[in-house]
Write a protein that holds these residues in place. Structure first.
Motif, PDB file in Angstrom:
ATOM      1  N   UNK A   1      32.937 -43.840  51.358  1.00  0.00           N
ATOM      2  CA  UNK A   1      32.498 -45.116  51.912  1.00  0.00           C
ATOM      3  C   UNK A   1      31.706 -45.856  50.844  1.00  0.00           C
ATOM      4  N   UNK A   2      31.762 -47.172  50.806  1.00  0.00           N
ATOM      5  CA  UNK A   2      30.989 -47.909  49.800  1.00  0.00           C
ATOM      6  C   UNK A   2      29.511 -47.534  49.835  1.00  0.00           C
ATOM      7  N   UNK A   3      28.899 -47.374  48.672  1.00  0.00           N
ATOM      8  CA  UNK A   3      27.492 -46.945  48.604  1.00  0.00           C
ATOM      9  C   UNK A   3      26.534 -48.100  48.868  1.00  0.00           C
ATOM     10  N   UNK A   4      26.296 -48.382  50.143  1.00  0.00           N
ATOM     11  CA  UNK A   4      25.464 -49.521  50.526  1.00  0.00           C
ATOM     12  C   UNK A   4      24.081 -49.108  51.008  1.00  0.00           C
ATOM     13  N   UNK A   5      23.801 -47.809  51.056  1.00  0.00           N
ATOM     14  CA  UNK A   5      22.531 -47.371  51.630  1.00  0.00           C
ATOM     15  C   UNK A   5      21.320 -47.868  50.850  1.00  0.00           C
ATOM     16  N   UNK A   6      21.414 -47.885  49.534  1.00  0.00           N
ATOM     17  CA  UNK A   6      20.272 -48.339  48.739  1.00  0.00           C
ATOM     18  C   UNK A   6      19.996 -49.815  48.993  1.00  0.00           C
ATOM     19  N   UNK A   7      21.069 -50.611  49.063  1.00  0.00           N
ATOM     20  CA  UNK A   7      20.913 -52.037  49.338  1.00  0.00           C
ATOM     21  C   UNK A   7      20.218 -52.259  50.678  1.00  0.00           C
ATOM     22  N   UNK A   8      20.658 -51.507  51.705  1.00  0.00           N
ATOM     23  CA  UNK A   8      20.081 -51.678  53.033  1.00  0.00           C
ATOM     24  C   UNK A   8      18.653 -51.144  53.071  1.00  0.00           C
ATOM     25  N   UNK A   9      18.417 -50.007  52.413  1.00  0.00           N
ATOM     26  CA  UNK A   9      17.055 -49.446  52.397  1.00  0.00           C
ATOM     27  C   UNK A   9      16.078 -50.438  51.787  1.00  0.00           C
TER      28      UNK A   9
END
Length: 865
Positions: free
Chosen positions: A463-471
């Motif tokens: 899955x696209x690594x979006x967790x850092x952006x959202x965090x």
């Protein structure tokens, strides 16, 4: 601080909530087959007779956080072959566009603590058209629309019941329940309403012998006895009957064998519909229903009141007062969130969007080791399961309440969906948003190699690594709400785990070691010419503009977090330098600086494309104009002057690249040039490349729709793209809504539709560009119109366009409802919103999963403009 905000400080108020799934049958967790055919191992028809191993389902269901005890409603219109205990829908092989729920229900309200909740289910008074829905959808092809319940005409003469279910908590274990049934028809109509209480089956698997009990007491109440729950009573009101059976499998019905259980899970169904001797005359069991046999006059309503409480003496004297108080408190909570710019229609949509986010929470229980091995008291699973899906995730062991994409179509967590959910969640429940982000990085979720689990059908997918952006976004929202004081413990905690995940991406998804990433599926079903997870026949590999851009974005997200943490601990300045360097090399790889001058940017077209790389013979670009080429916009961060000057290590490394690698520095935004407001921009795109992408993106003949940004350029409607690889022809064309391709199956399709997450990320990126460039940097919007806007105004224009999906237009219609006049004009339909998975790229009609308030819940953050 209002009453609901105060309750949010006490986690015990979330002990009970809407944590029951909308569908448990057909899920991977319940699949013990040899071939992994989850859809057929337990079907809808089997569900009423089969005890589940890992979770429960129901209509308007609630349970405690460990799902020991569940409550939901059941209905029977005296004509159906079964009572309505669960939503009906088609499995993936049955629907012409894949799995699809064939019911009409709406999540209307919920506070974050679930102190008040409300939902609506529309139940036909005529025989439910189960077989018609199945056969007609099976007859149709991928080129035909789906055949929905409303298409049967069953609601045309208003011969249906509106069943509103509401919950109000007096205290954490004192739950008031109100079920209001409206007969919308012109004739009196009979209905059995059966509020149902049951225990999740924890005793049939061979680990523990303890079996809880539900028992009718002498006062007509149901007493709840469970060793892990404080004593509870379900209080009833008015004439009713109490029916008991056991939440255990009817092996006689399903397998023609006798397990010795007389009153099985389907006992109440068989008694009500067939008059069978299948309920316990001793009025005890592990499943119980309160049977209200009603006759409701035409255009009238009936109300049922119940109370699940810790006191056997509680009554209904204060029932209405408590309900009215909780409703008023819910109104106050949301009134404090609404913007002064919002009209009533925007507030209505936003509140239902938040309600959907709250109702789509689910108790998610999974233990991969036990699932693969099987249970001591059950038949031994086939040997093929030893290498079944997810067999490399033996450590995964979950028992949590998780935000789901859609509790019917996707009743399992998906990593990047969950990240997007946290953006609107943070507006109403910051603690829950942080918890959800942290959850997937915990040791019993995150793989020891650093990978985050993707989704239940294949945890190993990318899955696209979006967790850092959202965090980072959640952290900023929290910091602003707390007068500039950020939760650095949360940020530092998730940062260290995300660095492990970043390393997994670098080690596993860069096949050639050249900073060009593959990633595979990356959540973009049907966006490419072929399945991007497939292994190409001659050793080629697909180098992905989106996969590489996601990694550039990931680098900058972690850089931004590191600079924030460096303000308190200078050790993080060194880490910021590391991610800056990684970002620079990714930009170089994307921008024609490889050994063979084969980057992903195309100078002739001014666009980014995927490319197929051959082992010994260069590469070919896949010239498909899709969101793949727009994702480079996301790799953008804005730093304050102090973020650089206060970190000598980081500052000096940036200076070194500017002086010693001008070839790389010239490709990146001029990070050393301050804007008039003292900002620094680090972006994958310099101004001319950004303008080139925006020229395509804002062209109404390409990506720009009246309802947002399409996933595939409409250019490909008249100009399909074709490519031959090793003699095999592949092609792609623009289709505005459901897929006409079996590439991934199901109803997932990004060939043209409006997709809320990508639109949100585009808007967010435009805001960051504006933060640096300011009012002086303008682009033509729409392209060719002669109208020039700064990037903030472009972002606001996109906000307005995606909001049009749900808002009434000049004719009073909502595009999301398509051509259904009943939904557009009927007062009992027109203000109940469904939050679809995606939307038609030409007319805004909702398509795909109909309750995907998960990522489509992002609309709640878009309605302020």
């Amino acid at each position: 601080m209002n009453a609901e905000q105060s309750r949010l400080k006490d986690i015990s108020w979330k002990k009970w909530g809407p944590y029951v799934s909308d569908r448990q049958w057909g899920t991977v967790r319940e699949d013990y087959s040899a071939n992994g055919d989850a859809w057929n191992f337990i079907t809808h028809d089997m569900a009423r007779s089969k005890a589940y191993r890992w979770g429960e389902e129901g209509i308007a269901g609630i349970c405690d956080r460990q799902q020991n005890l569940c409550f939901a409603i059941a209905l029977w219109n005296k004509k159906d072959p079964i009572i309505k205990e669960r939503y009906f829908g088609l499995s993936n092989p049955e629907g012409n566009h894949g799995e699809d729920v064939k019911e009409l229900y709406y999540y209307l309200d919920s506070t974050p603590t679930h102190s008040y909740m409300k939902m609506l289910y529309k139940y036909p008074q005529q025989k439910f058209p189960y077989e018609w829905l199945l056969t007609e959808n099976k007859r149709r092809t991928r080129n035909d629309p789906e055949f929905e319940l409303i298409d049967t005409g069953i609601f045309d003469k208003d011969a249906y019941f509106d069943v509103f279910t509401e919950y109000a908590k007096n205290a954490q274990d004192d739950i008031l329940i109100k079920i209001t049934i409206h007969n919308r028809g012109d004739e009196d109509a009979a209905l059995n309403v059966m509020p149902t209480l049951w225990f999740r089956n924890t005793w049939s698997w061979g680990y523990k012998d303890y079996k809880p009990r539900l028992t009718a007491n002498s006062l007509g109440k149901i007493e709840v006895s469970h060793k892990d729950i404080d004593p509870l009573w379900l209080h009833t009101e008015g004439p009713c009957g109490l029916l008991f059976c056991d939440n255990e499998t009817d092996t006689r019905q399903l397998y023609n064998s006798d397990n010795g259980v007389k009153y099985c899970k389907n006992g109440i169904n068989n008694y009500i519909v067939h008059g069978a001797d299948t309920i316990n005359p001793n009025k005890t069991g592990t499943k119980a229903a309160v049977n209200y046999d009603l006759n409701i006059a035409a255009k009238q309503s009936a109300t049922i009141r119940l109370r699940l409480s810790p006191d056997g003496n509680y009554g209904f004297e204060d029932f209405d007062l408590i309900f009215n108080t909780r409703i008023a408190e819910a109104d106050q909570f949301y009134n404090d969130i609404y913007s002064s710019k919002q009209d009533a229609d925007r507030c209505l949509i936003q509140r239902q969007a938040f309600a959907g986010m709250m109702w789509n929470k689910q108790f998610y229980y999974s233990d991969i080791r036990h699932w693969l091995k099987g249970d001591p008291a059950q038949p031994k699973p086939p040997d093929e399961r030893k290498n079944a899906r997810n067999s490399k995730w033996m450590h995964l062991n979950t028992k949590d309440v998780i935000s789901m994409p859609d509790k019917w179509e996707y009743p399992w967590f998906a990593a990047w969906d969950l990240a997007f959910h946290c953006l609107p969640l943070a507006r109403i429940d910051m603690a829950f948003a942080k918890n959800q982000l942290i959850l997937l990085t915990r040791d019993w979720y995150m793989h020891p190699n650093g990978q985050l689990p993707a989704y239940e059908w294949d945890f190993s997918d990318g899955n696209p690594p979006v967790h850092a952006m959202v965090a980072w976004s959640v952290y900023k929202t929290d910091k602003e709400a707390n007068n500039g004081k950020g939760d650095t413990y949360f940020l530092e905690r998730i940062f260290h785990k995300l660095m492990l995940n970043f390393t997994w991406w670098v080690n596993r998804k860069d096949a050639a070691g050249n900073n060009i990433f593959e990633g595979g599926f990356l959540g973009l079903d049907n966006i490419g010419v072929f399945d991007r997870n497939m292994h190409l026949p001659m050793g080629q590999h697909l180098e992905q503009a989106d996969g590489t851009s996601w990694m550039a974005m990931y680098s900058l997200n972690l850089l931004r977090i590191a600079t924030e943490l460096a303000a308190e601990d200078n050790a993080y300045a060194d880490i910021a330098s590391k991610f800056f360097e990684h970002f620079i090399y990714i930009v170089g790889a994307m921008s024609n600086l490889g050994e063979n001058n084969e980057g992903l940017w195309d100078d002739e077209d001014g666009f980014f494309y995927d490319q197929i790389s051959f082992p010994d013979d260069g590469s070919i670009k896949m010239k498909v104009r899709s969101i793949v080429g727009l994702i480079p916009l996301f790799a953008t961060e804005v730093l304050n002057e102090s973020d650089i000057t206060d970190s000598p290590i980081f500052r000096d490394r940036m200076k070194w690249f500017a002086e010693n690698r001008p070839d790389l520095a010239s490709l990146v935004s001029r990070w050393n040039e301050k804007s008039v407001n003292g900002k620094h921009l680090i972006s994958l795109l310099r101004g001319f490349r950004m303008k080139s992408l925006l020229k395509y993106m804002l062209d109404e003949n390409e990506f720009l729709s009246d309802y947002g940004i399409r996933s595939l350029s409409k250019y490909h409607l008249e100009h399909p793209y074709h490519v031959a690889v090793n003699g095999v022809e592949f092609g792609i064309k623009y289709t505005p809504a459901e897929s006409d391709s079996g590439l991934f199956g199901g109803n997932s399709n990004w060939r043209g539709p409006i997709w809320m997450p990508i639109n949100y990320l585009i808007i967010d990126s435009l805001h960051r560009f504006y933060e640096y460039y300011g009012d002086g940097f303008k682009v033509e919007c729409p392209t060719g119109s002669g109208n020039y806007m700064n990037l903030k105004d472009v972002a606001n224009e996109l906000y307005r366009r995606v909001s049009r999906l749900f808002l009434r237009d000049e004719n009073g219609n909502r595009p999301v409802f398509g051509n259904y006049s009943k939904l557009q004009t009927d007062p009992n339909f027109k203000d109940y919103i469904l939050f679809y998975e995606f939307f038609d790229g030409d007319n805004g009609r909702g398509a795909g999963a109909s309750h995907q308030t998960g990522w489509t819940g992002l609309i709640a953050n878009c309605l302020y403009v």
